[in-house]
Design a protein around this motif. Structure first.
Motif, PDB file in Angstrom:
ATOM      1  N   TRP A 111       0.835  -1.208   0.000  1.00  9.12           N
ATOM      2  CA  TRP A 111       0.000   0.000   0.000  1.00  9.12           C
ATOM      3  C   TRP A 111       0.865   1.250   0.000  1.00  9.12           C
ATOM      4  O   TRP A 111       0.539   2.250  -0.637  1.00  9.12           O
ATOM      5  CB  TRP A 111      -0.939   0.000   1.202  1.00  9.12           C
ATOM      6  CG  TRP A 111      -2.106  -0.911   1.010  1.00  9.12           C
ATOM      7  CD1 TRP A 111      -2.307  -2.121   1.603  1.00  9.12           C
ATOM      8  CD2 TRP A 111      -3.238  -0.701   0.155  1.00  9.12           C
ATOM      9  NE1 TRP A 111      -3.487  -2.666   1.171  1.00  9.12           N
ATOM     10  CE2 TRP A 111      -4.079  -1.823   0.283  1.00  9.12           C
ATOM     11  CE3 TRP A 111      -3.620   0.326  -0.702  1.00  9.12           C
ATOM     12  CZ2 TRP A 111      -5.264  -1.943  -0.404  1.00  9.12           C
ATOM     13  CZ3 TRP A 111      -4.802   0.205  -1.396  1.00  9.12           C
ATOM     14  CH2 TRP A 111      -5.606  -0.909  -1.258  1.00  9.12           C
TER      15      TRP A 111
ATOM     16  N   ILE B 214       2.154   1.799  -3.515  1.00 14.13           N
ATOM     17  CA  ILE B 214       1.091   2.328  -4.372  1.00 14.13           C
ATOM     18  C   ILE B 214       0.871   3.808  -4.084  1.00 14.13           C
ATOM     19  O   ILE B 214       0.718   4.629  -4.996  1.00 14.13           O
ATOM     20  CB  ILE B 214      -0.206   1.517  -4.169  1.00 14.13           C
ATOM     21  CG1 ILE B 214      -0.031   0.104  -4.718  1.00 14.13           C
ATOM     22  CG2 ILE B 214      -1.392   2.207  -4.832  1.00 14.13           C
ATOM     23  CD1 ILE B 214      -1.150  -0.836  -4.344  1.00 14.13           C
ATOM     24  N   PHE B 215       0.871   4.166  -2.793  1.00  9.93           N
ATOM     25  CA  PHE B 215       0.685   5.572  -2.426  1.00  9.93           C
ATOM     26  C   PHE B 215       1.808   6.435  -2.980  1.00  9.93           C
ATOM     27  O   PHE B 215       1.567   7.539  -3.477  1.00  9.93           O
ATOM     28  CB  PHE B 215       0.613   5.698  -0.904  1.00  9.93           C
ATOM     29  CG  PHE B 215       0.540   7.112  -0.433  1.00  9.93           C
ATOM     30  CD1 PHE B 215      -0.625   7.837  -0.569  1.00  9.93           C
ATOM     31  CD2 PHE B 215       1.653   7.723   0.133  1.00  9.93           C
ATOM     32  CE1 PHE B 215      -0.686   9.146  -0.148  1.00  9.93           C
ATOM     33  CE2 PHE B 215       1.592   9.028   0.557  1.00  9.93           C
ATOM     34  CZ  PHE B 215       0.419   9.746   0.424  1.00  9.93           C
ATOM     35  N   TYR B 216       3.054   5.966  -2.891  1.00 11.45           N
ATOM     36  CA  TYR B 216       4.173   6.746  -3.404  1.00 11.45           C
ATOM     37  C   TYR B 216       4.072   6.947  -4.913  1.00 11.45           C
ATOM     38  O   TYR B 216       4.378   8.036  -5.421  1.00 11.45           O
ATOM     39  CB  TYR B 216       5.507   6.078  -3.055  1.00 11.45           C
ATOM     40  CG  TYR B 216       5.919   6.246  -1.608  1.00 11.45           C
ATOM     41  CD1 TYR B 216       5.587   7.390  -0.893  1.00 11.45           C
ATOM     42  CD2 TYR B 216       6.635   5.255  -0.959  1.00 11.45           C
ATOM     43  CE1 TYR B 216       5.956   7.542   0.422  1.00 11.45           C
ATOM     44  CE2 TYR B 216       7.012   5.404   0.374  1.00 11.45           C
ATOM     45  CZ  TYR B 216       6.669   6.550   1.051  1.00 11.45           C
ATOM     46  OH  TYR B 216       7.041   6.698   2.348  1.00 11.45           O
ATOM     47  N   VAL B 217       3.650   5.927  -5.636  1.00 13.30           N
ATOM     48  CA  VAL B 217       3.493   6.072  -7.092  1.00 13.30           C
ATOM     49  C   VAL B 217       2.422   7.102  -7.403  1.00 13.30           C
ATOM     50  O   VAL B 217       2.604   7.971  -8.270  1.00 13.30           O
ATOM     51  CB  VAL B 217       3.175   4.706  -7.738  1.00 13.30           C
ATOM     52  CG1 VAL B 217       2.758   4.878  -9.191  1.00 13.30           C
ATOM     53  CG2 VAL B 217       4.377   3.791  -7.637  1.00 13.30           C
ATOM     54  N   GLN B 218       1.299   7.038  -6.681  1.00 12.51           N
ATOM     55  CA  GLN B 218       0.233   8.015  -6.911  1.00 12.51           C
ATOM     56  C   GLN B 218       0.696   9.418  -6.570  1.00 12.51           C
ATOM     57  O   GLN B 218       0.342  10.380  -7.258  1.00 12.51           O
ATOM     58  CB  GLN B 218      -0.999   7.649  -6.097  1.00 12.51           C
ATOM     59  CG  GLN B 218      -1.706   6.416  -6.621  1.00 12.51           C
ATOM     60  CD  GLN B 218      -2.899   6.044  -5.783  1.00 12.51           C
ATOM     61  OE1 GLN B 218      -3.054   6.489  -4.655  1.00 12.51           O
ATOM     62  NE2 GLN B 218      -3.755   5.200  -6.328  1.00 12.51           N
ATOM     63  N   ALA B 219       1.486   9.569  -5.519  1.00 19.21           N
ATOM     64  CA  ALA B 219       1.986  10.888  -5.134  1.00 19.21           C
ATOM     65  C   ALA B 219       2.929  11.442  -6.198  1.00 19.21           C
ATOM     66  O   ALA B 219       2.873  12.628  -6.538  1.00 19.21           O
ATOM     67  CB  ALA B 219       2.695  10.798  -3.792  1.00 19.21           C
TER      68      ALA B 219
ATOM     69  N   VAL C 283       2.923  10.724  -9.421  1.00 18.32           N
ATOM     70  CA  VAL C 283       2.121  11.095 -10.593  1.00 18.32           C
ATOM     71  C   VAL C 283       1.410  12.415 -10.342  1.00 18.32           C
ATOM     72  O   VAL C 283       1.358  13.288 -11.219  1.00 18.32           O
ATOM     73  CB  VAL C 283       1.128   9.966 -10.943  1.00 18.32           C
ATOM     74  CG1 VAL C 283       0.135  10.414 -11.991  1.00 18.32           C
ATOM     75  CG2 VAL C 283       1.885   8.736 -11.423  1.00 18.32           C
ATOM     76  N   ALA C 284       0.885  12.600  -9.139  1.00 19.99           N
ATOM     77  CA  ALA C 284       0.206  13.855  -8.809  1.00 19.99           C
ATOM     78  C   ALA C 284       1.181  15.029  -8.863  1.00 19.99           C
ATOM     79  O   ALA C 284       0.839  16.103  -9.370  1.00 19.99           O
ATOM     80  CB  ALA C 284      -0.431  13.752  -7.426  1.00 19.99           C
TER      81      ALA C 284
END
Length: 53
Positions: free
Chosen positions: A17, A20-25, A27-28
């Motif tokens: 998790w 996944i959070f780091y990848v989303q961050a 991209v943001a």
């Protein structure tokens, strides 16, 4: 029967998790300058006037 929560105490699940959070961050963060520049362009385009002939 007990329900298993998504964020249980399994370290492997927590690391998944977190990844996944780091990848989303990331991209943001990449999209922030794009959105900011589009907002600036839209603001500048809205303030310009086209002279009527």
């Amino acid at each position: 029967m007990a329900r298993v929560s998504v964020m249980d105490n399994n370290p492997e699940k927590r690391s998944e998790w977190r990844a996944i959070f780091y990848v989303q961050a990331r991209v943001a963060i990449l999209f922030v300058p794009v959105v900011a520049s589009l907002l600036i362009i839209a603001a500048l385009a809205g303030t310009t006037t086209i002279p009527m002939p």
